[in-house]
Design a protein around this motif. Structure first.
Motif, short mmCIF file in Angstrom:
data_model
loop_
_atom_site.label_atom_id
_atom_site.label_comp_id
_atom_site.label_asym_id
_atom_site.label_seq_id
_atom_site.Cartn_x
_atom_site.Cartn_y
_atom_site.Cartn_z
N PHE A 148 -16.96 -4.53 0.81
CA PHE A 148 -16.54 -5.79 0.19
C PHE A 148 -16.95 -5.82 -1.28
CE2 PHE A 148 -17.56 -10.15 -1.13
CZ PHE A 148 -16.32 -10.77 -0.92
N LEU A 149 -18.21 -5.46 -1.57
CA LEU A 149 -18.69 -5.45 -2.94
C LEU A 149 -17.93 -4.43 -3.77
CD1 LEU A 149 -20.58 -6.28 -5.21
CD2 LEU A 149 -22.31 -4.71 -4.28
N THR A 150 -17.66 -3.26 -3.19
CA THR A 150 -16.93 -2.22 -3.91
C THR A 150 -15.51 -2.69 -4.25
OG1 THR A 150 -18.17 -0.49 -2.76
CG2 THR A 150 -16.13 0.17 -3.84
N ALA A 151 -14.81 -3.26 -3.25
CA ALA A 151 -13.45 -3.76 -3.47
C ALA A 151 -13.45 -4.87 -4.51
CB ALA A 151 -12.85 -4.25 -2.16
N LEU A 152 -14.43 -5.78 -4.41
CA LEU A 152 -14.57 -6.87 -5.37
C LEU A 152 -14.74 -6.34 -6.79
CD1 LEU A 152 -15.20 -9.84 -6.26
CD2 LEU A 152 -17.55 -9.43 -5.50
#
Length: 382
Positions: A148-152
Motif C-alpha cells: 500500500f505504501l509503495t503504491a501510494l
C-alpha cells in the motif's frame, strides 16, 4: 496481495537506500557546517561542459532516477497494484488527498506572494526514506501495508512528475521540444515493431534528453517517457523492462541518490531558527508535510471507504493508515527537487531544504511510533 520477486528486490533496495540516504545527508550537513564548509559547498558549483556538478546531478543523474520511477509505475499499471481497479483505488484516493491537502495548506500561507510557486514542495513523498523507516519495524509489518505504501508513493511520484511538467516549465523552445517528442514517438514505433534490444532505446533516450534539456521542459521527464517506450512484453524476468528495472535498483539506491543527497543537502544551518521557521514558505512546507500529508491521506481514504467507493486493504486498520500518512510526509528527495525548480533565491532554497529535512524527520518519527503501536496492538489481537 502477492509480493513478486521484483517487488521484494525493490522494497529491499529502497529500505536499504533510505538508510544510506540518511547517512550521506548527515555527512553532507557535517561538511557544510565545518571549517571547510565554503569549499565543500562551492565545489558543487564547479562547471564541466558548461554545467555545474550540481546541474549534471539534478538534470542528468536524476533522469536515471526518473527512468526507474517510470519503470516501476509501468509495472504497477500492467501487473501490480494499479492493474486491478479494486486494489488501485485505496492508494489512488490516498495519494490524491496527500497531494491536495499539503498544497492547500501551503497556499493558505503563500497565495499571492513571491513564494506561492513552492506549493508543490510539500506534496511529494520520498519512497526510499518512507520504506526505510517502515523496514525498521521488521516482520511485524504485513505485506499488504508495504505494498500500500509503495503504491501510494509511486502514484505520488506520478503526481510530482505531472506537477513538474505542468507548473515548473517556464519558457518553451518548441523546436527542441518537438524533436524530443519525435524521438519518443520513434522509440514507441520500435516498441511496436518488437525491437527488444535495449541499445537503440538508450541511445535514443540520451538524444531525447539533450533536446528536452534545451526545450524548457525539465530534462528528467525524459526518464519517464523512456520508461514507457522500453518494451514491457509479458513482464517476465526475461523482458527488457524487467531486466533494466532490476539492474537499476542498486545503482539508483546506492550511487545516484546518495550523490543527490551530498549535492543538495550542503546546507549551512541558520542559528536563527525562529526567523527561518516564521517565514510563510517555511510554515507552508512544515505544516504541509507534517499535517497536510497524513490528514489528506487519512481523510480522503476514510471518505472514500464510507461512500463505499473502495475498501481498506486486508490486514490494514485506520491507525496504520494514519501512520503511513505520516511516513508519506517524508518529502526529502522530491521535495528538495521541486524546491530547486520553484525558487531562484539561494537563501530561500537553503532555508526550504532545511525545513524539509526537519519536517521530514518529525513526520517520520511520528509515523514510526504510530505504526509501532498499531502493529503491536494488531499482533496482540491475533
Amino acid at each position: 496481495m502477492k509480493a513478486t520477486q521484483l517487488y521484494k528486490d525493490f522494497f529491499n533496495s529502497k529500505k536499504s537506500g533510505g538508510l544510506v540516504l540518511i547517512t550521506f545527508t548527515l555527512i553532507s550537513l557535517f561538511f557544510a557546517n565545518s571549517s571547510f564548509g565554503d569549499f565543500y559547498i562551492h565545489s558543487w558549483e564547479t562547471k564541466i561542459g558548461g554545467l555545474s556538478f550540481e546541474h549534471w546531478i539534478n538534470d542528468g543523474l536524476m533522469t536515471v532516477f526518473f527512468l526507474l520511477i517510470g519503470l516501476e509505475l509501468e509495472r504497477e499499471i500492467y501487473k501490480g497494484e494499479l492493474s486491478h481497479v479494486k486494489d488501485a483505488l485505496p492508494p489512488i484516493f490516498s495519494a490524491f488527498g496527500g497531494m491536495v491537502f499539503p498544497a492547500a495548506i501551503y497556499l493558505l500561507f503563500n497565495l499571492g506572494t513571491i513564494t506561492q510557486a513552492g506549493s508543490g514542495i510539500p506534496t511529494a513523498t520520498d519512497i526510499a526514506f518512507a520504506l526505510g523507516i517502515l523496514s525498521l519495524l521488521g516482520n511485524r509489518v504485513p505485506t499488504s501495508l508495504k505494498v500500500f505504501l509503495t503504491a501510494l508513493a509511486v502514484i505520488d511520484d506520478l503526481g510530482a512528475i505531472i506537477i513538474i511538467a505542468v507548473f515548473y516549465t517556464k519558457t518553451l523552445l518548441w523546436s527542441n521540444l518537438l524533436i524530443a517528442l519525435g524521438i519518443f514517438v520513434l522509440l514507441l514505433v520500435l516498441n511496436r515493431l518488437k525491437v527488444n534490444n535495449l541499445i537503440p532505446y538508450l541511445v535514443g533516450g540520451i538524444v531525447m534528453w539533450y533536446f528536452m534539456l534545451h526545450s524548457g521542459v525539465h530534462a528528467t521527464i525524459t526518464g519517464v517517457l523512456l520508461a514507457f517506450a522500453i518494451p514491457f512484453g509479458d513482464g517476465s524476468k526475461k523482458s527488457t523492462s524487467y531486466l533494466l528495472q532490476h539492474f537499476l535498483h542498486k545503482p539508483v539506491a546506492f550511487i545516484i541518490m546518495p550523490i543527490f543527497a551530498l549535492a543538495n543537502t550542503a546546507i549551512v544551518i541558520n542559528s536563527d531558527f525562529s526567523t527561518v521557521i516564521s517565514q510563510n514558505y517555511s510554515l507552508g512546507i512544515a505544516l504541509g508535510l507534517i499535517i497536510g500529508k497524513p490528514v489528506g491521506i487519512f481523510a480522503t481514504l476514510f471518505i472514500a471507504v464510507k461512500l463505499k467507493l473502495c475498501s481498506l486493504p486486508n490486514e490494514i486498520n485506520w491507525k496504520s493508515i494514519l501512520g503511513v500518512g505520516f511516513l508519506a510526509g517524508i518529502g526529502f528527495t522530491m521535495s528538495i527537487f521541486i524546491t530547486l525548480l520553484a525558487f531562484e533565491d539561494k537563501a530561500t532554497i537553503a532555508n526550504s531544504k532545511f525545513i524539509i529535512l526537519i519536517s521530514s524527520l518529525i513526520a517520520g518519527v511520528i509515523g514510526y511510533f504510530i505504526l509501532k503501536y498499531s502493529l503491536k496492538e494488531a499482533n496482540e489481537e491475533l
